[in-house]
Design a protein around this motif. Sequence first.
Motif, PDB file in Angstrom:
ATOM      1  N   GLN B 549       0.690  -1.183  -0.018  1.00 32.17           N
ATOM      2  CA  GLN B 549      -0.026  -0.059  -0.060  1.00 32.17           C
ATOM      3  C   GLN B 549       0.778   1.270   0.024  1.00 32.17           C
ATOM      4  O   GLN B 549       0.392   2.263  -0.420  1.00 32.17           O
ATOM      5  CB  GLN B 549      -0.826   0.024   1.251  1.00 32.17           C
ATOM      6  N   SER B 556      -4.734   0.622  -3.529  1.00 34.26           N
ATOM      7  CA  SER B 556      -5.345  -0.367  -2.209  1.00 34.26           C
ATOM      8  C   SER B 556      -4.739  -1.675  -2.817  1.00 34.26           C
ATOM      9  O   SER B 556      -4.264  -1.817  -3.721  1.00 34.26           O
ATOM     10  CB  SER B 556      -6.769  -0.186  -2.194  1.00 34.26           C
ATOM     11  N   THR B 558      -4.859  -5.987  -1.501  1.00 33.08           N
ATOM     12  CA  THR B 558      -5.677  -6.965  -0.699  1.00 33.08           C
ATOM     13  C   THR B 558      -5.020  -8.083  -1.016  1.00 33.08           C
ATOM     14  O   THR B 558      -4.140  -8.498  -1.868  1.00 33.08           O
ATOM     15  CB  THR B 558      -7.231  -6.709  -1.079  1.00 33.08           C
ATOM     16  N   ARG B 596     -10.384  -4.949   2.259  1.00 33.67           N
ATOM     17  CA  ARG B 596     -10.592  -4.060   1.074  1.00 33.67           C
ATOM     18  C   ARG B 596     -10.391  -4.742  -0.027  1.00 33.67           C
ATOM     19  O   ARG B 596      -9.911  -4.188  -1.295  1.00 33.67           O
ATOM     20  CB  ARG B 596      -9.007  -3.061   1.009  1.00 33.67           C
ATOM     21  N   GLU B 599     -13.223  -3.196  -2.399  1.00 28.52           N
ATOM     22  CA  GLU B 599     -12.850  -1.800  -3.060  1.00 28.52           C
ATOM     23  C   GLU B 599     -11.592  -2.163  -3.874  1.00 28.52           C
ATOM     24  O   GLU B 599     -11.827  -1.470  -5.373  1.00 28.52           O
ATOM     25  CB  GLU B 599     -12.124  -1.105  -1.760  1.00 28.52           C
ATOM     26  N   THR B 600     -10.680  -3.009  -3.903  1.00 31.18           N
ATOM     27  CA  THR B 600      -9.611  -3.084  -4.793  1.00 31.18           C
ATOM     28  C   THR B 600     -10.115  -3.675  -5.998  1.00 31.18           C
ATOM     29  O   THR B 600      -9.591  -3.372  -7.186  1.00 31.18           O
ATOM     30  CB  THR B 600      -8.477  -4.115  -4.188  1.00 31.18           C
ATOM     31  N   SER B 612     -12.676  -5.850   7.345  1.00 33.36           N
ATOM     32  CA  SER B 612     -11.673  -4.901   7.748  1.00 33.36           C
ATOM     33  C   SER B 612     -10.534  -5.621   8.457  1.00 33.36           C
ATOM     34  O   SER B 612     -10.631  -6.815   8.580  1.00 33.36           O
ATOM     35  CB  SER B 612     -12.241  -3.821   8.590  1.00 33.36           C
TER      36      SER B 612
END
Lengths: 110, 874
Positions: B549, B556, B558, B596, B599-600, B612
């Motif tokens: 990161q 991002s 993961t 994440r 999100e990624t 999380s």
Amino acid sequence: VNPGNPELLPGTLYLLVLRSLAGGPLHGYAIAKRIKQASADVLEVEEGSLYPALNRMLVKGWLKAEWGISENNRRARFYSLTAEGQAQLQQETAAFDRMVDAIRLVLRTA
Amino acid sequence: MEWWRKLRHLAASRANEQEMEEEIRFHLESRVAELEAEGVPPREAQRLARREFGGTVRVREEAREAWRLGWLADLAADLRHAARSFAKSPGFVTVAVLSLALGIGANTAIFSIATAFLFNRPSARDASTLARFRVGGASHLPVNYLEFLRAQKPFEDIAGVGEERWVNWTRDAETRRTSAFVVSGNFFDMVGVPLAMGRGLRPGEDNTVVVGHFFWQAQLNGNPDILGRSLVLDGKPYTVVGVLPRDHRTVSGFGLSPNLYIPAERDNGMLAVIARLPQGMTGAEALERMGTAARELQRVHPGNGHNWAENLRYFPVEGLESFGALGPGQPLLMFFGLLWAVVLLVLLIACANVSGLLLARMASRRQEIAVQLSLGAPRNRILRQCFAESLLLAALGTAAGLGLNRLLIALIARIEIPVPLSIRLVADVDDRLALYACAIALLCSVAVGVAPALHALRESVLSGLKQSERTAGSRQRLRRVLVVGQMAVCTVLLATGFLFLRNLQESAAMDVGFDTGNTVWASVRLLDSRYRDGESRAAFAREMLDEMQRLPGVESATVANWIPLTDGRSRRTPIRTAFSPDPVTPRFTWMHVGPRYFETLGIAIRQGREFSEFDREGSSMVVILNERMAKHLFGEVDPIGQPLRMRDETVLTVVGVAANSKYGMIGETGEMAMYEPWFQKLDEGRATEFVVRVPGSDGRGNRASGPHAAVVESLRALLLRRDSSAAVEVKPISQALGLALFPSRAGAALLGGFGALGLLLAAVGLGGMIAYSVQGRTKEIGLRMAMGASAGAIFAMVAREASWIAGIGLALGLTAAFFAVQPLTAFLVPGLAPADPLAFSLVVAVLLVVSLAATLAPARKALGVEPLRALREE
């Protein structure tokens, strides 16, 4: 002579060859003599016509041929019966006997 | 058998003649000797013997006759005759043989590939007594259970083989992943695997390795002194004891080709059960014996929720019945079936071409045939000649086609198949291919010969030296029928080809539900020996995620245990919810993903939250469902906060609902998915697949430069610095999607290719027919031109004939294609109808354009006709 020759019953030459070989391998000349004796010289065949018949029987797989040494110490081609030939001999003998029986029967009743 | 004896006799025909002569001489001399012994004077004896014997010439002739090969000899004569007449028209032979070679090459290539992949002949001693078993429904068993079964001695011996194993191979400072088969110690001995060099693995060994031919050649430079050297695999030295031959085929079939064979570790890995059955044992008997052993296994080591003694299955390792041993053989079988049908159609078009050419040739041979007939040649003699010609062409075409087969196979063998297994095409010429080629050659000779033979028959019926118009008409009509047929078949082929091209286009453009443009995938295979438990893996992953990161360009990062569309893991397990006291047992995709992840990968969270850092070992157990699964379990009820009670009585709380996406295959629809936190319920071997988000690329992620390339490099450096024993592979996710797109690509390439080949052949057929027709109408064309017809009118006249033929073919073909493509839905992405209007319109357009193009050359020839000369002809 071929098997279709009217002088000879159909298949008779084959049968005679098979019969002469039943006792063991023979060369062509010996077979010819055997046939002559067996038929008490009744069946007059040109001896040469034996050979095409032998070849046809080789094709059919009834006989096999091998080169060997004759009684007078010469190279000669010996014929012998194969398993198929044995079976054929049995079959033809039976068929021939049946036919001869039938002919006899006809002659007797006539 | 008679013909066989005759053939053998034929092989020694000169010796036979001499033997015959010697035999006759022996007969005569024996007779002479006998007569002389009886006192006949020598000269008289000679004469008598000869007379008794009869004519020696006739005897020899009759003996020879007994060995004559009959029709075979006639066929030889016909073939010689055909060869002589072909030698006079090399152009015709070239086109005909080339047509057949293309058709037969494509056809046998598919056959070769299908036999290599589907009808495996494993490299083994007496493979017919080897069988694979499924025990308790499982294709693979833990090593100690396999040992247990073996100890029960149901058969001569039982060995195990695990096909899906990766090992880290470290050479110098570099470590990479390579595929291996793990086998029990007795495997090589029991199966009887032939080796090119050295020996197989032996019982009790744990640090020896047998290397595959291709690995030896490509990675070890084909070093002839490789035996005794060691390879560092998973951080441990293994001594090379043997090298496999080039044509090694595994007992597992399906073209699997391991780089290495290594001994299975006792406490790690699952092995398929291979048994050596007694000679002649039936499948039922084998199952019964295995059943006894499996019941004992169930008694001592009861299965977890299943019974080892149930769902026993048996598959011989070779032959038809070996299908299904690996499970997903059916779509593959269907696909090969489709390919086979397609290449048969291509061959049919090729045959029609040759047939048409033969018909055209008959025009010039009309006189010859008529003469033969008038001289009393029987009709079947003419037919035999026709078939001798087609047989000769088919034989030449097959020979050339087999050459093409080798070329195609060599090309296809180079294609790397992007599956998470090592697969290699090894399709040598074998007895099956030879037999198939013979069958194809015969089929072709019949297919090619029928039309000319029919025509020859008609010719013989009309049998005349003078007439020409009527048979010429019949010839041309037959040819038209052939070309219409070609056009129709070609339409079907093109429709299939275009359909698969459309399918590729659609699947490449399909929304997979996650961002493939701005993501980079870093796959890391850690050594079990260095990371003994889940916690050490978690520590590694946490540290790497932190560092990733911080890399420039990374938005991002993961981690997951696998990446969608590069692999696939699904599970079927009973789940109870507050609304279903009776468990529901859905089949769903099952993943472990880190914080994440959504999100990624750009997957929307529809409800609740994503994982999380706090979803870790020790915290409450949570789960995210995709929309479909949430709906399946909870209907309209809000799933957030709902408990899922699993079979092992653990309770997972739903904390989020993610948007649906693709998981295993591009074509899938309605797949349910369950995500659990990567950092929870850590098992020993949890895979570490990292994904980082790199924004600002062009959205396709294919660029070699820009932020992607830099991030790929920095990620690789970072991971290698941390652990040089780990196998690291870094690439943009878009490049990793080869597996998902492979079926569409392979389908499009193969069927598109065959469609094009069919089109080419059909165009040659149409062009040839029109050219012939123009030639026949030279006089008419000359007359029209003399009467003032314009070039346009002449062209229109020629084009009219071509468009009629193409039009009828197209209409028939489109109708046939409409029905023929219906069963193909299984291969197409959802939403693409088999009778895709765009694909069908393209077919019509392409076929019309190609037909016109095929007509151009003959039409130009028509325009070049000089009226005066044309009229003076004949």
